[in-house]
Scaffold this motif. Structure first.
Motif, mmCIF file in Angstrom:
data_model
loop_
_atom_site.group_PDB
_atom_site.id
_atom_site.type_symbol
_atom_site.label_atom_id
_atom_site.label_comp_id
_atom_site.label_asym_id
_atom_site.label_seq_id
_atom_site.Cartn_x
_atom_site.Cartn_y
_atom_site.Cartn_z
ATOM 1 N N ASP A 65 0.830 -1.213 0.000
ATOM 2 C CA ASP A 65 0.000 0.000 0.000
ATOM 3 C C ASP A 65 0.860 1.258 0.000
ATOM 4 O OD1 ASP A 65 0.833 -0.650 2.586
ATOM 5 O OD2 ASP A 65 -0.902 0.280 3.533
ATOM 6 N N HIS A 66 2.006 1.219 0.692
ATOM 7 C CA HIS A 66 2.913 2.361 0.685
ATOM 8 C C HIS A 66 3.520 2.547 -0.708
ATOM 9 C CE1 HIS A 66 3.692 2.005 5.323
ATOM 10 N NE2 HIS A 66 2.420 2.175 5.009
ATOM 11 N N ARG A 67 3.914 1.443 -1.328
ATOM 12 C CA ARG A 67 4.497 1.514 -2.662
ATOM 13 C C ARG A 67 3.475 1.991 -3.688
ATOM 14 N NH1 ARG A 67 5.813 -4.197 -3.557
ATOM 15 N NH2 ARG A 67 6.545 -3.497 -5.592
ATOM 16 N N LEU A 68 2.234 1.556 -3.536
ATOM 17 C CA LEU A 68 1.192 1.972 -4.469
ATOM 18 C C LEU A 68 0.898 3.464 -4.342
ATOM 19 C CD1 LEU A 68 -0.949 1.458 -6.577
ATOM 20 C CD2 LEU A 68 -2.469 0.608 -4.772
ATOM 21 N N ALA A 69 0.860 3.962 -3.123
ATOM 22 C CA ALA A 69 0.638 5.401 -2.924
ATOM 23 C C ALA A 69 1.758 6.202 -3.577
ATOM 24 C CB ALA A 69 0.543 5.719 -1.437
ATOM 25 N N ALA A 70 3.001 5.769 -3.378
ATOM 26 C CA ALA A 70 4.149 6.460 -3.987
ATOM 27 C C ALA A 70 4.078 6.388 -5.511
ATOM 28 C CB ALA A 70 5.450 5.847 -3.478
ATOM 29 N N TYR A 71 3.678 5.248 -6.020
ATOM 30 C CA TYR A 71 3.552 5.052 -7.465
ATOM 31 C C TYR A 71 2.529 6.016 -8.061
ATOM 32 C CZ TYR A 71 2.386 2.508 -11.808
ATOM 33 O OH TYR A 71 2.141 2.150 -13.112
ATOM 34 N N LEU A 72 1.373 6.124 -7.415
ATOM 35 C CA LEU A 72 0.314 7.008 -7.913
ATOM 36 C C LEU A 72 0.745 8.467 -7.877
ATOM 37 C CD1 LEU A 72 -2.819 5.361 -6.246
ATOM 38 C CD2 LEU A 72 -2.115 5.199 -8.643
ATOM 39 N N LEU A 73 1.398 8.860 -6.798
ATOM 40 C CA LEU A 73 1.861 10.249 -6.678
ATOM 41 C C LEU A 73 2.903 10.569 -7.751
ATOM 42 C CD1 LEU A 73 2.118 10.444 -2.785
ATOM 43 C CD2 LEU A 73 0.561 11.796 -4.217
ATOM 44 N N LYS A 74 3.803 9.643 -7.991
ATOM 45 C CA LYS A 74 4.850 9.870 -8.997
ATOM 46 C C LYS A 74 4.250 9.942 -10.392
ATOM 47 C CE LYS A 74 9.252 8.026 -10.680
ATOM 48 N NZ LYS A 74 10.269 6.951 -10.521
ATOM 49 N N ARG A 75 3.306 9.045 -10.696
ATOM 50 C CA ARG A 75 2.676 9.057 -12.012
ATOM 51 C C ARG A 75 1.875 10.335 -12.221
ATOM 52 N NH1 ARG A 75 1.948 4.205 -15.065
ATOM 53 N NH2 ARG A 75 0.717 5.570 -16.420
ATOM 54 N N ALA A 76 1.179 10.787 -11.168
ATOM 55 C CA ALA A 76 0.380 12.009 -11.277
ATOM 56 C C ALA A 76 1.271 13.224 -11.503
ATOM 57 C CB ALA A 76 -0.472 12.200 -10.022
ATOM 58 N N GLU A 77 2.401 13.267 -10.793
ATOM 59 C CA GLU A 77 3.324 14.393 -10.936
ATOM 60 C C GLU A 77 3.897 14.463 -12.348
ATOM 61 O OE1 GLU A 77 7.427 16.172 -8.887
ATOM 62 O OE2 GLU A 77 6.587 14.262 -8.232
ATOM 63 N N SER A 78 4.283 13.315 -12.898
ATOM 64 C CA SER A 78 4.847 13.294 -14.244
ATOM 65 C C SER A 78 3.790 13.538 -15.305
ATOM 66 C CB SER A 78 5.533 11.954 -14.511
ATOM 67 O OG SER A 78 4.596 10.893 -14.488
ATOM 68 N N ASN A 79 2.521 13.395 -14.913
ATOM 69 C CA ASN A 79 1.402 13.553 -15.841
ATOM 70 C C ASN A 79 0.714 14.905 -15.687
ATOM 71 O OD1 ASN A 79 -0.204 12.441 -17.908
ATOM 72 N ND2 ASN A 79 -1.808 11.912 -16.450
ATOM 73 N N GLY A 80 1.336 15.826 -14.942
ATOM 74 C CA GLY A 80 0.727 17.141 -14.741
ATOM 75 C C GLY A 80 -0.522 17.095 -13.892
ATOM 76 N N ASN A 81 -0.566 16.117 -12.970
ATOM 77 C CA ASN A 81 -1.701 15.942 -12.062
ATOM 78 C C ASN A 81 -3.021 15.716 -12.786
ATOM 79 O OD1 ASN A 81 -0.262 16.196 -9.566
ATOM 80 N ND2 ASN A 81 -0.091 18.389 -9.965
ATOM 81 N N GLN A 82 -2.949 15.177 -13.986
ATOM 82 C CA GLN A 82 -4.147 14.760 -14.715
ATOM 83 C C GLN A 82 -4.478 13.313 -14.329
ATOM 84 O OE1 GLN A 82 -5.776 16.997 -16.817
ATOM 85 N NE2 GLN A 82 -4.276 18.432 -15.980
#
Length: 225
Positions: A156-173
């Motif tokens: 769950d910690h890794r998934l949260a980090a994954y989502l945050l990183k993907r959102a940041e690289s995607n311009g929070n879209q």
């Protein structure tokens, strides 16, 4: 052989080691090189294959992953513009078979260097040697991080980090990704990912749709780290 001047300029722009003042190496490089185009999701290399060429990516993305006996995948790393595959480089240096699977994630354009030339240049041209050893040392750190994450950090910690990183690289879209793709990247099962995402959604941190995820509360997700 690559002779088109515009193509040569594009390749030099991608790979800094070609900008060094060594006309002999540059001439031999473009004499030996060829360009290949591969479409998604075309396979690039299977586990156990001999590495006949080293591919240097001009555009697109490739994913390198391991497949377990239970069918579960774990992404080791991705390579994109200006990069190459450390496992291929390692296999060329050590004359060993490819130990993973490589596949196109996006339409790929790459320069191919035959193994014989790649090996020969290691002892002749410092620019090439530095490029390959730098590639291995840089990517090796990423692979070690993947192993540490799987071994020692909760999913769950890794998934949260994954989502945050993907959102940041995607311009929070909205993140365009499936549960299975996340599972493959994190080295776990789709069922585990779906369960954790459902929990995140019930706590109003995210909202999920078919093939996409919206982050509603990044602060709460950050607190999961």
């Amino acid at each position: 052989m690559i002779t088109d001047s515009q193509q040569i300029d594009r390749i030099i722009d991608c790979f800094g080691f070609l900008r060094r003042k060594d006309p002999t190496f540059k001439r031999l490089f473009f004499q030996a090189a060829s360009v290949v185009h591969l479409d998604k999701p075309q396979s690039i290399c299977h586990e156990g294959m001999s590495c006949t060429h080293l591919a240097l990516v001009i555009s697109g993305t490739a994913r390198i992953y391991k497949l377990g006996e239970n069918g579960r995948e774990i992404t080791l790393y991705r390579i994109g513009r200006g990069e190459s595959c450390i496992l291929t480089a390692s296999c060329i240096i050590s004359n060993t078979p490819f130990p993973a699977i490589a596949v196109c994630e996006e339409a790929l354009e790459a320069v191919l260097i035959p193994t014989a030339e790649a090996q020969n240049w290691m002892s002749r041209f410092p620019a090439w040697q530095e490029y390959l050893f730098g590639l291995v040392s840089e990517r090796l750190a990423e692979v070690i991080t993947v192993v540490e994450e799987i071994a020692f950090r909760r999913v769950d910690h890794r998934l949260a980090a994954y989502l945050l990183k993907r959102a940041e690289s995607n311009g929070n879209q909205a993140i365009k990704v499936t549960h299975q793709e996340i599972a493959s990247d994190l080295g776990t099962s789709r069922e585990v990912i779906s369960r954790i995402l459902k929990d995140f959604e019930s706590r109003q941190m995210i909202s999920t749709n078919r093939g996409s995820i919206d982050l509603l509360n990044t602060r709460a997700l950050s607190n999961q780290l």
